[in-house]
Design a protein around this motif. Structure first.
Motif, short mmCIF file in Angstrom:
data_model
loop_
_atom_site.label_atom_id
_atom_site.label_comp_id
_atom_site.label_asym_id
_atom_site.label_seq_id
_atom_site.Cartn_x
_atom_site.Cartn_y
_atom_site.Cartn_z
N TYR A 188 64.78 42.37 42.37
CA TYR A 188 63.38 42.15 42.02
C TYR A 188 62.56 43.25 42.69
N ILE A 203 60.31 45.41 45.02
CA ILE A 203 59.94 45.25 46.43
C ILE A 203 59.09 46.43 46.88
N PRO A 239 54.15 36.50 49.81
CA PRO A 239 55.23 37.37 49.32
C PRO A 239 56.52 37.12 50.09
N ARG A 240 57.63 37.10 49.37
CA ARG A 240 58.91 36.88 50.01
C ARG A 240 59.25 38.06 50.90
N GLU A 293 58.60 41.29 48.77
CA GLU A 293 58.47 41.18 47.33
C GLU A 293 57.19 41.86 46.86
#
Lengths: 246, 484
Positions: B39, B41, B76-77, B93
């Motif tokens: 995903y 980043i 955000p991760r 993320e």
């Protein structure tokens, strides 16, 4: 790697066993004992023998002031501590006493220092009771992280360049990351005689990869530990305080 | 600090650095990739020149501590953090979508949009507060909206995590925050109250509603302190079509005393999602600022009350839950709504900060829509609302503690579960019928709610008096023996 760090066992077999079992369940790979294996509790021989076996299999075991007093002076101690040391002396054999006598005061691994009391003068058994004490210890060593016990109350001090030391009281089991830009003094609670109003046995786990420390608590069979202290006719306060953790 | 400068094409700890996306006051953002992460980043690195502002360094340190602790869609991760002493960075993320900043230029916004954005932000705040984190720098540029609609809070550099050391509080005596948005208690040095975030959100909502900042853009400490006693011009005085319910919510957020604001972000979200349900006080109706006397009183009180640390976040949230009572307004006398009410009363006595949502489901046929009027031509929906209020009347609740909702759906359980999810209900209480021809049906509603509702569910059951207990049975036997 996860390292379990335990301090101030004080001859409390039930508390020590409970912490070791708890640490094992967390997947701990190494152990560091920060001293005061004996004094106050009724099972000094058991704790010393176990510590010796742990040392044989790679654990770091350090000297505490109560351990030192077994073959030394009790002049600086209060009457209860002194009574317990005198009782303990009669319960340990020559080999056990020699083991205690030979324990080192500090242990250094990379930028981590382990010591029973604090770093500025490990022979003087200084109690870290405020930020000034903590700052003196942190300024005395180039180790970024110091682990100590001795005061029986969990606390985390930190010191940034050009600042004053500040305290934080760990209030959960959440691991706290210790950043590399400042000095940290991680004070452990006691395994065998907690004094922070929480009667559960206290220890910590240091995650070396994440540079994070978790302050952990586990309940143990206080009734049994206290009953043994009563049976040994040690001062009553030494059993009573276990129930309330102070 | 950084040993080697970050540059496009370089690799840091396995992250291949791409384009520079942003270069702001305190940090730069780079697009990065790593083969095992599928995903998008970004890498955030502090921009700290030699001898630079110490706050920037400590703030980056705090964000490195806090961001990895957060889970869920509202932050955000966090993928990785880089050693501060070697190469400081945070990889997280990439959240596509816009911040709320451009909306300031479009303000005043339509009322429905303000309520919708406010509810999204409040839900995000509720999510981080429940994870022991207070953001403390809520402003339009720190809120992103995902394509899927959820608000994402970014930049945790000034945040407080109540289970970790607060390095900012220890080292800086000056108020830390952003001038227009900072809460009065932050101005006084308190960094432990989740309701500070509600204040900052209130500033945003005020700006969206009126196109103006409620407290201007103060640049000195004394100008910053004015919000401790001076209330803003009521939005209705600037924008006449501001509904009273919205002004009520905004001015409640902007109360100087955190104790007068909504007790939790979840309760604020509830009010924004149910416009007009909560009662309007003088706060919602006023068109002028408070009188000089009121202001002086506030200022005087301030001198005599030192700033106090807040209660732990979890305690604040647990003391002010959203409780849903699913009230069955059946016609038969076996309805256990009395037992339900007694249970609700007990819970509200223990938790006076709780909000009670009394909910009834008006079942619709899947086909045919002539449900609105009954045989006598009365509006069933309105009638149900009246009955719900009547059900709650014996509880004797203060105005504002309870709201009433009639949901229309062919699927009773589904409607209750959705309601609980959307309104972030903490505790749902339902009644089960002890005896009824509908037992099976009602039973299936309760069991579905228990299985699927995202909250604690209590099932209340009236004792079934038709089942003889052994003692009664024995008495009966002795009676018949006597008779015999």
């Amino acid at each position: 790697m996860l390292i379990a760090i335990m301090s101030d066992m004080h001859g409390n077999r039930e508390a020590f066993d409970a912490c070791l079992a708890h640490a094992q369940r967390q997947g701990v790979e190494r152990y560091v004992l920060l001293g005061d294996l004996v004094g106050y509790g009724a099972d000094p021989g058991y704790v010393v023998d176990l510590a010796r076996r742990m040392q044989d299999s790679g654990a770091v075991v350090l000297l505490g002031n109560h351990d030192e007093a077994i073959s030394g002076s009790t002049a600086d101690m209060n009457e209860y501590a002194r009574a317990a040391i005198e009782w303990t002396r009669c319960r340990l054999d020559v080999a056990q006493k020699k083991f205690l006598r030979d324990l080192p005061r500090t242990h250094r691994e990379g930028d981590v220092l382990y010591v029973h009391s604090e770093a500025s003068d490990p022979r003087a058994w200084i109690y870290v009771t405020n930020s000034a004490d903590a700052e003196r210890s942190m300024r005395a060593t180039d180790a970024r992280i110091t682990f100590c016990g001795h005061v029986h109350r969990p606390l985390l001090y930190h010191l940034a360049p050009g600042k004053q030391a500040a305290p934080f009281t760990p209030n959960s089991a959440l691991p706290i990351p210790l950043s590399a830009t400042r000095h940290w003094l991680a004070v452990l609670g006691a395994v065998g005689q907690p004094r922070d109003h929480n009667p559960c046995a206290a220890y910590a786990i240091f995650d070396t990869e994440r540079r994070a420390v978790a302050w952990l608590r586990t309940p143990y069979d206080i009734e049994r530990a206290a009953q043994k202290i009563k049976n040994a006719r040690l001062p009553a306060i030494l059993s009573a305080r276990l129930y309330v953790g102070r | 600090m950084a040993r080697e400068p970050l540059a496009t094409g370089a690799t840091v700890d396995g992250f291949l650095i791409g384009e520079k996306l942003h270069s702001g006051g305190m940090a730069a953002l780079w697009e990065v990739t790593r083969s095992d992460i599928d995903y998008p980043i970004v890498l955030k690195a502090p921009q700290i020149q030699d001898g630079d502002d110490a706050t920037a360094i400590v703030s980056f340190e705090m964000e490195q501590m806090i961001l990895p602790q957060l889970t869920g869609v509202h932050a955000p991760r966090c993928v990785a953090v880089g050693d501060l002493a070697r190469q400081p960075y945070i990889v997280m993320e990439y959240v596509p979508g816009h911040s709320l900043l451009p909306l300031l230029d479009k303000a005043p916004l339509p009322i429905a949009d303000i309520a919708d954005l406010g509810a999204k932000c409040a839900i995000a705040l509720d999510a981080i507060h429940r994870q022991h984190v207070i953001h403390l720098d809520i402003k339009p540029s720190n809120v992103l909206i995902r394509d899927s609609g959820e608000a994402v809070l970014i930049d945790f550099g000034l945040s407080h995590h109540e289970l970790m050391p607060d390095l900012l509080a220890e080292e800086f005596r000056l108020p830390i925050g952003t001038g227009p948005y900072i809460s009065p208690e932050q101005v006084r040095g308190v960094r432990s109250d989740p309701r500070s975030d509600l204040f900052s959100l209130g500033v945003m909502l005020y700006h969206f509603a009126t196109g103006q900042r409620p407290f201007g853009y103060p640049r000195t400490k004394s100008a910053l302190r004015a919000r401790l006693w001076r209330d803003p011009v009521p939005p209705r005085a600037i924008r006449a079509d501001t509904p009273e319910w919205l002004q009520e919510i905004i001015l409640r957020c902007l109360e100087s005393d955190p104790g007068l604001r909504h007790p939790t972000a979840a309760q604020l979200a509830f009010d924004l999602q149910n416009p007009g349900e909560a009662p309007i006080t003088a706060r919602g109706r006023k068109t002028q600022r408070d009188s000089l006397a009121t202001m002086l009183r506030r200022r005087w009180r301030l001198h005599s009350t030192p700033a106090r640390a807040a209660l732990p976040i979890a305690e604040q949230i647990e003391a002010a839950p959203i409780v849903m009572a699913a009230v069955d307004l059946g016609d038969d006398l076996t309805t256990p709504s009395d037992v339900l009410r007694e249970t609700v009363a007990r819970i509200l006595r223990a938790l006076p900060g709780a909000r009670l949502a009394c909910v009834n489901v008006l079942r619709l046929n899947r086909i045919g829509a002539n449900y609105v009027l009954d045989e006598q031509g009365r509006n069933i929906h309105v009638q149900r609302l009246v009955e719900l209020r009547e059900w709650a009347r014996p509880l004797g609740l203060p105005e504002g503690q309870a709201t009433f909702h009639v949901l229309e759906s062919p699927d009773t359980a589904g409607a209750l579960i959705d309601y609980a999810r959307v309104n972030r209900v903490d505790h749902a209480i339902l009644g089960a019928r002890a005896r009824s021809p509908l037992l099976r049906l009602v039973g299936s509603v309760a069991s579905r709610v228990i299985a699927e509702a995202p909250c604690t569910v209590t099932l209340v059951r009236a004792p079934d008096l038709s089942v003889a207990d052994p003692a009664t049975a024995a008495d009966g036997a002795s009676d018949s023996w006597k008779n015999g």
